[in-house]
Write an enzyme that holds these catalytic residues in place. Structure first.
Site, PDB file in Angstrom:
ATOM      1  N   HIS A  94     -14.096  -3.036  -2.607  1.00 23.38           N
ATOM      2  CA  HIS A  94     -12.734  -2.622  -2.328  1.00 23.38           C
ATOM      3  C   HIS A  94     -11.903  -2.994  -3.541  1.00 23.38           C
ATOM      4  O   HIS A  94     -11.848  -4.150  -3.923  1.00 23.38           O
ATOM      5  CB  HIS A  94     -12.191  -3.330  -1.082  1.00 23.38           C
ATOM      6  CG  HIS A  94     -10.801  -2.924  -0.756  1.00 23.38           C
ATOM      7  ND1 HIS A  94     -10.513  -1.966   0.190  1.00 23.38           N
ATOM      8  CD2 HIS A  94      -9.612  -3.301  -1.272  1.00 23.38           C
ATOM      9  CE1 HIS A  94      -9.202  -1.797   0.244  1.00 23.38           C
ATOM     10  NE2 HIS A  94      -8.636  -2.585  -0.629  1.00 23.38           N
ATOM     11  N   CYS A  95     -11.288  -2.008  -4.150  1.00 16.16           N
ATOM     12  CA  CYS A  95     -10.561  -2.265  -5.389  1.00 16.16           C
ATOM     13  C   CYS A  95      -9.062  -2.272  -5.133  1.00 16.16           C
ATOM     14  O   CYS A  95      -8.489  -1.227  -4.836  1.00 16.16           O
ATOM     15  CB  CYS A  95     -10.902  -1.190  -6.420  1.00 16.16           C
ATOM     16  SG  CYS A  95     -10.161  -1.497  -8.030  1.00 16.16           S
ATOM     17  N   PRO A  96      -8.395  -3.409  -5.224  1.00 14.79           N
ATOM     18  CA  PRO A  96      -6.947  -3.413  -4.996  1.00 14.79           C
ATOM     19  C   PRO A  96      -6.185  -2.672  -6.085  1.00 14.79           C
ATOM     20  O   PRO A  96      -5.098  -2.162  -5.831  1.00 14.79           O
ATOM     21  CB  PRO A  96      -6.590  -4.901  -4.987  1.00 14.79           C
ATOM     22  CG  PRO A  96      -7.732  -5.601  -5.601  1.00 14.79           C
ATOM     23  CD  PRO A  96      -8.926  -4.740  -5.484  1.00 14.79           C
TER      24      PRO A  96
END
Lengths: 176, 385
Positions: B168-170
């Site tokens: 999950h890439c913020p």
């Protein structure tokens, strides 16, 4: 027994109900789920194992043929080869804007699949009181087969449907 | 009764999807809930490029070549396009199991494991499959009520199972999974190139101009240069490193998730069964392979308009308060997902995403399937691959 016709070899004549009529006149008894087969990896394939609940409803061979055809469609959609690379590279070169105007190969095959499933439902499954749901509507997790019992059967109970289903069908409805 | 009003309003499926995503543009755009860092990414890229085009490019285009801003513009547009694609697209979310399916799987599991006495912990729900002569375990997801396909993982931030889950890439405000991994990779690649490009030409600009008017004067004239160089310097270390790491993963056909967990490393572990053994083939498959479309059908219409005709189903709606045939898991998660739904609109039993049944059948379905599923005794064997 008005509900489901079981004409010989499932042709669509007079009494055979369309899918809409099937839904209105029959009531859902149960659902069977055809699970994914991961032995080839993450590609979308379904198990050809014949579910026990369908024993009395449909010939094993017809079911297996449906699943095998579906599997071959999915394999075609996910085929990694020259044309898919070309599509990928072309899309990348246009920063993927090309997908605004054109469909991917996968989407085209998925359309073919839903046509095929509809056709199978009309010709083979609806006359036997079954309904095959497109796996796409279940997130490609399962193939769902709804089994219907006839609701408006008077006197002859719903089991009548299974006995008259043996009357139809050219090929022997084996194992029942 | 809100049912009468429902006729006018079209409810699309994205409004009822469980999970912690936000949707924009009537379901066309799908992102995670926390978008703050994504806005920061946008700001940094747009800001730096704006400064570059406004100041350095004007000088360099005249002094060196007009191709410099043109190439920068191409890189910038490509980076933005891939960023937006990564952020806004469905990463490959696997929809949750509908109640029938969940019940079917539960029964299969019970058939395999036997009933667990109260108070004891049930055994972990795992299925084994053989892929390319390696045994791969499929885990059961308690939230989504499915056996996760191989390489899928449940993202706790978005509360969804995602196929080929990478991470999950913020920075992009979304999960990176099967459907958007190539966009993500192209984004970090083009951003690396853009950063190197801007950094290099800033140095060139400073050097050239310093020859004419001196170093300090150059900085006084275009103070933005310092800012750009600083941003590019820090970006270089992080993004270029990340690009290198993902190039490595792509070449081996692995995901970040697998790499972190060490799924395929170590002597006694299974070797990666998905790798073709050939770097070129792996790259081609990951970056140029066929792209499956989203199975979420976010913009499909929920069949609520027909509810006005079915008077008998109305009382049934409020009385059977379970989160009905909508893909929501009952129990704990329902409170969270119900905040996404419009309160007051009772999720109607006919709000089934997709099966082509008329609404008359759906309430009956709920009556019959509860008690009547036959025990799939033969399926016990299926669990052991």
């Amino acid at each position: 027994m008005q509900g489901l016709v079981l004409g010989a070899s499932g042709d669509t004549f007079g009494h055979v109900h369309s899918l809409q009529e099937l839904r209105r006149s029959a009531s859902l008894a149960t659902k069977v789920f055809v699970q994914r087969d991961y032995s080839e990896g993450t590609t979308c394939q379904f198990q050809t194992k014949f579910p026990a609940e369908l024993e009395s409803r449909i010939e094993r061979q017809l079911f297996e043929e449906t699943v095998k055809t579906l599997n071959s469609f999915y394999a075609e959609a996910e085929k990694i080869g020259g044309s898919s690379y070309l599509e990928g590279c072309l899309a990348c070169a246009t920063a993927y804007f090309i997908f605004l105007c054109m469909e991917t190969h996968y989407e085209k095959v998925l359309k073919k699949i839903s046509k095929y499933i509809q056709e199978q439902n009309e010709k083979i499954y609806a006359p036997r009181g079954l309904l095959l749901t497109d796996p796409l509507e279940r997130g490609m997790r399962v193939g769902e087969i709804s089994i219907y019992e006839d609701r408006c059967s008077s006197g002859s109970s719903s089991s009548g449907s299974s006995s008259s289903s043996s009357g139809g069908g050219g090929g022997g409805v084996g194992g029942r | 009764m809100s049912v009468m009003v429902a006729r006018k309003k079209v409810v699309r499926k994205w409004e009822k999807l469980p999970g912690r995503n936000t949707f924009c543009c009537d379901g066309r755009i799908m992102m995670a809930r926390q978008k703050g860092i994504f806005y920061l990414t946008l700001f940094l890229i747009l800001g730096t490029c704006a400064l570059f085009f406004a100041f350095e490019c004007r000088y360099l285009a005249v002094q060196l070549s007009p191709a410099i801003p043109v190439f920068a513009a191409v890189l910038f547009l490509f980076a933005m396009a891939t960023l937006l694609r990564t952020s806004f697209s469905d990463p490959g979310v696997i929809p949750r199991a509908l109640p029938d399916e969940a019940a079917f799987i539960e029964m299969e599991i019970e058939a395999t494991n036997g009933t667990v006495p109260q108070g004891q912990r049930p055994p972990p729900r795992i299925k084994n499959f053989q892929i390319n002569n390696q045994i791969v375990k499929l885990k059961y997801c308690y939230t989504c009520k499915i056996f996760r396909p191989p390489r899928a993982s449940h993202c706790s931030i978005c509360d969804n199972c995602v196929e080929r889950f990478d991470h999950h890439c913020p920075w992009v405000g979304n999960c990176v999974g099967k459907r958007n991994y190539r966009y993500f990779y192209l984004f970090i690649l083009s951003l690396s190139l853009l950063t190197i490009y801007i950094f290099t030409f800033n140095i060139v600009y400073v050097a050239l101009k310093s020859l004419k008017i001196g170093f300090l004067n150059t900085l006084k004239e275009t103070p933005g240069t310092v800012l750009e160089v600083l941003i590019c310097f820090f970006t270089l270390w992080s993004v270029v490193g990340l690009t290198g790491f993902h190039t490595f993963l792509v070449a081996l056909n692995q995901t970040t998730n697998e790499d972190i967990k060490g799924s395929w490393t170590g002597k006694n572990r299974v070797q990666n069964p998905y790798s073709h053994g050939n770097i070129v083939k792996n790259c081609c498959e990951v970056l140029c392979g066929p792209l499956p479309p989203s199975v979420l059908d976010r913009r499909g219409i929920l069949q609520q308009e027909e509810s006005t005709a079915q008077e008998e189903s109305c009382p049934r709606g409020p009385s059977s308060q379970e989160p009905p045939v909508v893909q929501g898991p009952p129990g704990g998660q329902a409170e969270e997902s119900s905040t996404q739904r419009k309160d007051g609109s009772v999720p109607h039993p006919s709000a089934v995403p997709a099966p082509p049944l008329s609404d008359a059948d759906v309430p009956e379905e709920k009556q019959l399937t509860s008690g009547e599923l036959p025990v799939p005794s033969q399926d016990a064997g299926q669990a052991e691959h």
